[in-house]
Design an enzyme around this catalytic site. Structure first.
Site, PDB file in Angstrom:
ATOM      1  CE1 TYR A  64      -3.118  -3.188   0.248  1.00 46.92           C
ATOM      2  CE2 TYR A  64      -3.349  -2.534   2.519  1.00 46.92           C
ATOM      3  CZ  TYR A  64      -3.669  -3.330   1.375  1.00 46.92           C
ATOM      4  OH  TYR A  64      -4.567  -4.236   1.455  1.00 46.92           O
ATOM      5  N   PRO A 220     -18.609   1.571  -3.921  1.00 49.19           N
ATOM      6  CG  PRO A 220     -18.795   3.511  -2.848  1.00 49.19           C
ATOM      7  CD  PRO A 220     -18.251   3.193  -4.011  1.00 49.19           C
TER       8      PRO A 220
HETATM    9  N1  LIG Z   1      -6.305  -9.148   0.781  1.00 51.58           N
HETATM   10  C1  LIG Z   1      -6.626  -8.340  -0.225  1.00 51.58           C
HETATM   11  O1  LIG Z   1      -6.261  -8.567  -1.321  1.00 51.58           O
HETATM   12  C2  LIG Z   1      -7.235  -7.031  -0.036  1.00 51.58           C
HETATM   13  C3  LIG Z   1      -7.798  -6.188  -0.975  1.00 51.58           C
HETATM   14  C4  LIG Z   1      -8.349  -4.914  -0.847  1.00 51.58           C
HETATM   15  C5  LIG Z   1      -8.519  -4.698   0.601  1.00 51.58           C
HETATM   16  N2  LIG Z   1      -8.048  -5.081   1.568  1.00 51.58           N
HETATM   17  C6  LIG Z   1      -8.011  -4.851   3.084  1.00 51.58           C
HETATM   18  O2  LIG Z   1      -9.457  -4.536   3.175  1.00 51.58           O
HETATM   19  C7  LIG Z   1      -9.590  -3.174   3.893  1.00 51.58           C
HETATM   20  C8  LIG Z   1     -11.001  -2.793   3.579  1.00 51.58           C
HETATM   21  O3  LIG Z   1     -11.200  -2.550   2.470  1.00 51.58           O
HETATM   22  P1  LIG Z   1     -11.481  -1.112   1.371  1.00 51.58           P
HETATM   23  O4  LIG Z   1     -10.908  -0.021   2.403  1.00 51.58           O
HETATM   24  O5  LIG Z   1     -10.821  -1.170   0.251  1.00 51.58           O
HETATM   25  O6  LIG Z   1     -13.033  -1.141   1.358  1.00 51.58           O
HETATM   26  P2  LIG Z   1     -14.182  -0.830   2.101  1.00 51.58           P
HETATM   27  O7  LIG Z   1     -14.045  -1.086   3.481  1.00 51.58           O
HETATM   28  O8  LIG Z   1     -15.239  -1.901   1.620  1.00 51.58           O
HETATM   29  O9  LIG Z   1     -14.874   0.569   1.637  1.00 51.58           O
HETATM   30  C9  LIG Z   1     -13.968   1.690   1.983  1.00 51.58           C
HETATM   31  C10 LIG Z   1     -14.635   2.822   1.120  1.00 51.58           C
HETATM   32  O10 LIG Z   1     -15.781   3.236   1.854  1.00 51.58           O
HETATM   33  C11 LIG Z   1     -15.706   4.446   2.239  1.00 51.58           C
HETATM   34  N3  LIG Z   1     -16.280   4.828   3.540  1.00 51.58           N
HETATM   35  C12 LIG Z   1     -16.023   4.072   4.601  1.00 51.58           C
HETATM   36  N4  LIG Z   1     -16.889   4.578   5.730  1.00 51.58           N
HETATM   37  C13 LIG Z   1     -17.558   5.448   5.072  1.00 51.58           C
HETATM   38  C14 LIG Z   1     -18.926   6.067   5.671  1.00 51.58           C
HETATM   39  N5  LIG Z   1     -19.318   5.987   6.918  1.00 51.58           N
HETATM   40  N6  LIG Z   1     -19.530   6.917   4.767  1.00 51.58           N
HETATM   41  C15 LIG Z   1     -19.167   7.058   3.626  1.00 51.58           C
HETATM   42  N7  LIG Z   1     -18.129   6.411   2.869  1.00 51.58           N
HETATM   43  C16 LIG Z   1     -17.547   5.630   3.753  1.00 51.58           C
HETATM   44  C17 LIG Z   1     -14.406   4.813   2.098  1.00 51.58           C
HETATM   45  O11 LIG Z   1     -14.275   6.310   1.909  1.00 51.58           O
HETATM   46  P3  LIG Z   1     -13.705   7.485   2.908  1.00 51.58           P
HETATM   47  O12 LIG Z   1     -12.254   7.357   3.006  1.00 51.58           O
HETATM   48  O13 LIG Z   1     -13.898   8.656   2.431  1.00 51.58           O
HETATM   49  O14 LIG Z   1     -14.393   7.001   4.177  1.00 51.58           O
HETATM   50  C18 LIG Z   1     -13.825   3.997   1.130  1.00 51.58           C
HETATM   51  O15 LIG Z   1     -13.933   4.657  -0.067  1.00 51.58           O
HETATM   52  C19 LIG Z   1      -8.426  -2.311   3.258  1.00 51.58           C
HETATM   53  O16 LIG Z   1      -8.315  -1.288   3.990  1.00 51.58           O
HETATM   54  C20 LIG Z   1      -7.207  -3.477   3.152  1.00 51.58           C
HETATM   55  O17 LIG Z   1      -6.709  -3.295   4.541  1.00 51.58           O
HETATM   56  C21 LIG Z   1      -7.440  -6.451   1.235  1.00 51.58           C
END
Ligand SMILES: NC(=O)c1ccc[n+]([C@@H]2O[C@H](COP(=O)([O-])OP(=O)(O)OC[C@H]3O[C@@H](n4cnc5c(N)ncnc54)[C@H](OP(=O)(O)O)[C@@H]3O)[C@@H](O)[C@H]2O)c1
Length: 288
Positions: A64, A220
């Site tokens: 990242y 989202p």
């Molecule tokens: N193992 C893998 O291959 C892999 C792949 C992808 C991700 N990951 C891990 O999984 C974690 C979670 O995935 P992710 O962060 O990609 O996706 P997510 O948690 O599904 O969604 C994050 C998105 O939601 C928005 N969001 C969060 N809370 C919100 C709220 N209360 N209101 C409005 N928007 C909101 C965020 O925007 P804002 O920033 O504006 O809040 C961001 O754009 C990552 O941080 C990473 O550590 C692992």
């Protein structure tokens, strides 16, 4: 023993107790998960807020940024509280175009574990996931050479626990034949339920399932059913999505991502939402 007022309580990953409500740090890097954040102080504040709220599970990766989120975690939180467990993953690099080329040969994996130790400022990594497949999802194929390399690093004392990510059920079983795993981190949410059977099987084994993209990731979650249920409960759709995951199975650990401390607080409060049987039945129709 860790007590928490966070929704969902705690779970034990191997010997490590974590709050089921964790935090995924990927969104703290710059656009496309490349480079530094536009608001560095804001990113550091999100991490400090997570710990202030009592979160003891932070998910990251040296990929990242690359290195950016690990550096931010270290700057914001080192020396780490004893209760905090940082989970990282290896198995992919970054290319100049922002792609995620696989890097699962033994040499790359050893280098990546060393990089994670250095950037996070740790002597031992609590939990390392081997990331498989590609950006489109899991891909079949043996993980033996890569997972044996991580098991070797575990025997050397550089890693406490192992997991797999973006894995097929066959790869999960193959890993378990090589060394114990404490978690599987795959894509799963209200609308994307390919792993339903796997989650139940892992629950029976006491292995955690950590959904990535719990809120839909870069696109989202959008569903008229979700909006209807959320409106009825006077809650945000994201709160409903997180509360549903906590209810779905006791072995599910949340790592929702956000670059906003306000969203983090909102998500923690929202995940405590109580869902009725009618709500659950309605939400069940989304991913079926
Ligand atoms: N193992 C893998 O291959 C892999 C792949 C992808 C991700 N990951 C891990 O999984 C974690 C979670 O995935 P992710 O962060 O990609 O996706 P997510 O948690 O599904 O969604 C994050 C998105 O939601 C928005 N969001 C969060 N809370 C919100 C709220 N209360 N209101 C409005 N928007 C909101 C965020 O925007 P804002 O920033 O504006 O809040 C961001 O754009 C990552 O941080 C990473 O550590 C692992």
């Amino acid at each position: 023993m860790l007590t928490t007022s966070l929704p969902g309580g705690t779970w034990t990953l191997g010997g490590l107790t974590v709050t089921r409500f964790g935090y995924g740090a990927m969104q703290l890097a710059g656009p496309g998960v490349m480079g530094p954040p536009a608001d560095r102080d804001g990113a550091l504040a999100v991490l400090r807020t997570a710990v202030e709220l009592g979160i003891t599970h932070i998910d990251t990766s040296a990929a990242y940024g690359p290195q950016v989120t690990n550096q931010l975690i270290r700057e914001a939180l080192h020396p780490y509280p004893d209760s905090l467990h940082i989970v990282t993953k290896v198995g992919a690099n970054r290319d100049p175009q922002g792609g995620w080329p696989p890097a699962r040969d033994p040499r790359s994996l050893r280098r990546s574990v060393r990089e994670n130790l250095e950037t996070l400022g740790l002597d031992v990594l609590d939990l390392v996931n081997l990331r498989l497949g590609d950006a489109a999802g899991p891909r079949p194929g043996s993980l033996a050479e890569a997972f044996e390399t991580l098991a070797d690093l575990q025997r050397q004392g550089l890693i406490r626990h192992l997991g797999v990510s973006n894995a097929t059920p066959e790869q999960v079983a193959e890993a378990q034949a090589i060394a114990p795993i404490v978690c599987v981190q795959n894509m799963y949410n209200l609308a994307h339920r390919r792993d339903d059977e796997l989650i139940d099987a892992l629950a029976g084994q006491g292995v955690a399932y950590v959904p990535f993209f719990p809120l839909g990731g870069f696109s989202p979650l959008q569903s008229s059913v979700l909006s209807t249920v959320a409106a009825r409960l006077e809650a945000a759709p994201m709160s409903v999505a997180l509360a549903w995951l906590l209810r779905r199975s006791p072995n599910i650990l949340l790592i929702p991502g956000t670059s906003s401390a306000a969203h983090l607080r909102e998500n923690v409060a929202g995940a405590a939402l109580s869902l009725s049987d009618d709500d659950l039945a309605e939400l069940e129709t989304i991913g079926r």
